[in-house]
Write a protein that holds these residues in place. Structure first.
Motif, PDB file in Angstrom:
ATOM      1  N   SER A   1     -23.801  11.443  15.942  1.00 54.58           N
ATOM      2  CA  SER A   1     -24.216  12.744  16.165  1.00 54.58           C
ATOM      3  C   SER A   1     -25.313  12.606  16.997  1.00 54.58           C
ATOM      4  CB  SER A   1     -24.672  13.390  14.725  1.00 54.58           C
ATOM      5  OG  SER A   1     -25.537  12.520  13.951  1.00 54.58           O
TER       6      SER A   1
ATOM      7  N   ASP B   1     -20.931   8.732  11.319  1.00 52.91           N
ATOM      8  CA  ASP B   1     -20.154   9.833  11.393  1.00 52.91           C
ATOM      9  C   ASP B   1     -20.957  10.931  10.554  1.00 52.91           C
ATOM     10  OD1 ASP B   1     -18.068  11.911  10.324  1.00 52.91           O
ATOM     11  OD2 ASP B   1     -17.090  10.732  11.737  1.00 52.91           O
TER      12      ASP B   1
ATOM     13  N   ASP C   1     -20.040  13.419   8.922  1.00 52.44           N
ATOM     14  CA  ASP C   1     -18.819  14.123   7.801  1.00 52.44           C
ATOM     15  C   ASP C   1     -18.576  13.007   6.985  1.00 52.44           C
ATOM     16  OD1 ASP C   1     -19.667  16.856   8.398  1.00 52.44           O
ATOM     17  OD2 ASP C   1     -18.379  16.289  10.017  1.00 52.44           O
TER      18      ASP C   1
ATOM     19  N   GLY D   1     -20.366  12.166   4.042  1.00 55.71           N
ATOM     20  CA  GLY D   1     -20.619  13.236   2.751  1.00 55.71           C
ATOM     21  C   GLY D   1     -20.625  13.229   1.380  1.00 55.71           C
TER      22      GLY D   1
ATOM     23  N   ASP E   1     -25.640  19.281   5.106  1.00 54.71           N
ATOM     24  CA  ASP E   1     -25.518  19.487   3.911  1.00 54.71           C
ATOM     25  C   ASP E   1     -25.699  18.214   2.842  1.00 54.71           C
ATOM     26  OD1 ASP E   1     -24.806  22.378   4.299  1.00 54.71           O
ATOM     27  OD2 ASP E   1     -22.827  21.965   4.536  1.00 54.71           O
ATOM     28  N   TYR E   2     -25.866  17.294   3.471  1.00 55.21           N
ATOM     29  CA  TYR E   2     -25.680  15.915   2.737  1.00 55.21           C
ATOM     30  C   TYR E   2     -27.116  15.380   2.779  1.00 55.21           C
ATOM     31  CZ  TYR E   2     -20.672  16.724   3.686  1.00 55.21           C
ATOM     32  OH  TYR E   2     -19.292  17.323   3.689  1.00 55.21           O
TER      33      TYR E   2
ATOM     34  N   THR F   1     -26.788  13.044   9.590  1.00 54.91           N
ATOM     35  CA  THR F   1     -25.494  13.722   8.780  1.00 54.91           C
ATOM     36  C   THR F   1     -25.429  15.087   9.110  1.00 54.91           C
ATOM     37  OG1 THR F   1     -26.754  14.047   6.947  1.00 54.91           O
ATOM     38  CG2 THR F   1     -26.046  11.786   7.295  1.00 54.91           C
ATOM     39  N   ASN F   2     -24.294  15.607   8.442  1.00 52.54           N
ATOM     40  CA  ASN F   2     -24.465  17.026   8.195  1.00 52.54           C
ATOM     41  C   ASN F   2     -25.507  17.424   7.239  1.00 52.54           C
ATOM     42  OD1 ASN F   2     -23.658  19.507   6.861  1.00 52.54           O
ATOM     43  ND2 ASN F   2     -21.399  19.295   7.672  1.00 52.54           N
TER      44      ASN F   2
END
Length: 352
Positions: free
Chosen positions: A185, A115, A117, A120, A143-144, A140-141
């Motif tokens: 994703s 997943d 998020d 995260g 941002d992570y 991942t997102n």
């Protein structure tokens, strides 16, 4: 390439070793733990040149090949590697393993996210503790993580599967998608491109996507979902399964059913798992890339991050051993290589 042949063999051995390691860990600790194939995660407070691989799940044949390449890459790069991960792919299952790697002071965490998020907060804590985060296979997102190593250009993966299914059903009819988890994703990105292409490309105007189902990268569930699709949609002409577990399970069901030769099946598969189904006529053609190269490049990306050679920004580049220079593109994504189509003419040329 001899390097990747060895990586694939090493990955094949991992399946039984990982099962034993996880079973022992569960009995000994009463909680989640992962198999170690390279000397541990650096020890308490250590972390010198250590790299932890966190796949979506252990005991997945595709993952085993990826990890074989990753371990070889880590060794070449001068790192001690370990493998941590759950036995089932779920949104939260990877979190304890991220926390374990962080506590052990691991320098590089290489993760295929179930997943984008859910992992995260744990990855953010790992970065704050000094770890570099390499996402691979399933992002991942952004941002992570510091960088994402992708198998191929995502849209190319979607298009090649659509091309194959269209050829096999004569460009018209109902099709369905048998995916992995609903939150993966990579799967979702490929499916999104397929849906957009079906809607916008006149060549696919007569193809109807009637269902999307999820086998959770579990062979039994994927087998059952295939059976359910064929029961629910009697006019189904084809199935796309963009997951190696799913396509093998679907092929197993079709091969002994009345639908063999009547319902087309394609997607992303491992040649060694799909060979019998190609040769018996259940499957005409499918696609994939070399999974060992994915893990191999991810390991060298981790080294480049630790060495300060890259930060994961667009325009960065790093050396990936025998695969040469890898460029980092938009959104911190680096591409390994193009997909290959496998069929009766070439499947015996591949051994993974």
């Amino acid at each position: 390439m001899e390097l990747f042949s060895a990586a694939r063999n090493r990955g094949a051995r991992r399946a039984s070793l990982a099962a034993i390691a996880v079973t022992v860990a569960l009995v000994a600790t009463g909680c989640a733990a992962g198999g170690d194939d390279g000397g541990g995660g650096g020890g308490e407070g250590g972390g010198d040149l250590t790299m932890a691989f966190l796949p979506k799940q252990l005991n997945n044949p595709y993952t085993d090949v990826v990890l074989g390449g990753g371990e070889d890459g880590a060794e070449e790069a001068g790192f001690t590697s370990s493998v941590l991960g759950p036995l089932e792919a779920s949104a939260s299952a990877q979190i304890p393993f991220i926390e374990q790697a962080t506590q052990e002071g691991t320098k590089v965490i290489v993760i295929a996210a179930n997943d984008p998020d859910a992992v995260g907060p744990s990855l953010s804590a790992a970065r704050e503790a000094g770890a570099k985060i390499v996402a691979f296979d399933s992002d991942t997102n952004p941002d992570y993580r510091d960088i994402f190593i992708s198998q191929v250009v995502a849209k190319d993966v979607a298009l090649i599967q659509l091309e194959i299914i269209s050829e096999q059903i004569g460009g018209a009819g109902d099709i369905a998608i048998l995916s992995a988890t609903a939150t993966a994703s990579n799967q979702n990105e490929w499916i999104k491109f397929m849906e957009e292409e079906l809607e916008s490309n006149a060549d696919y105007a007569d193809i109807n996507l009637v269902a999307k189902v999820y086998g959770d990268d579990d062979a039994d569930k994927s087998f059952q979902e295939t059976q359910g699709l064929l029961s629910s949609y009697p006019n189904l002409k084809g199935i796309i399964s963009p997951t190696t577990v799913g396509i093998a399970a679907a092929a197993k069901y079709l091969s002994t059913s009345d639908y063999k030769g009547k319902v087309a099946l394609t997607g992303l598969g491992l040649p060694n798992e799909m060979r019998e189904f190609v040769k018996d006529g259940t499957v005409v053609e499918f696609a994939l890339w070399d999974p060992a190269q994915l893990g191999y490049v991810a390991a060298f990306a981790g080294k480049a991050l630790v060495d300060g050679d890259i930060t994961g920004e667009e325009g960065d580049s790093f050396e990936a051993g025998e695969l040469g220079t890898i460029e980092v593109g938009e959104n911190g994504v680096a591409i390994v290589g193009p997909p290959t189509r496998f069929n009766a003419d070439n499947i015996d040329d591949y051994d993974f």
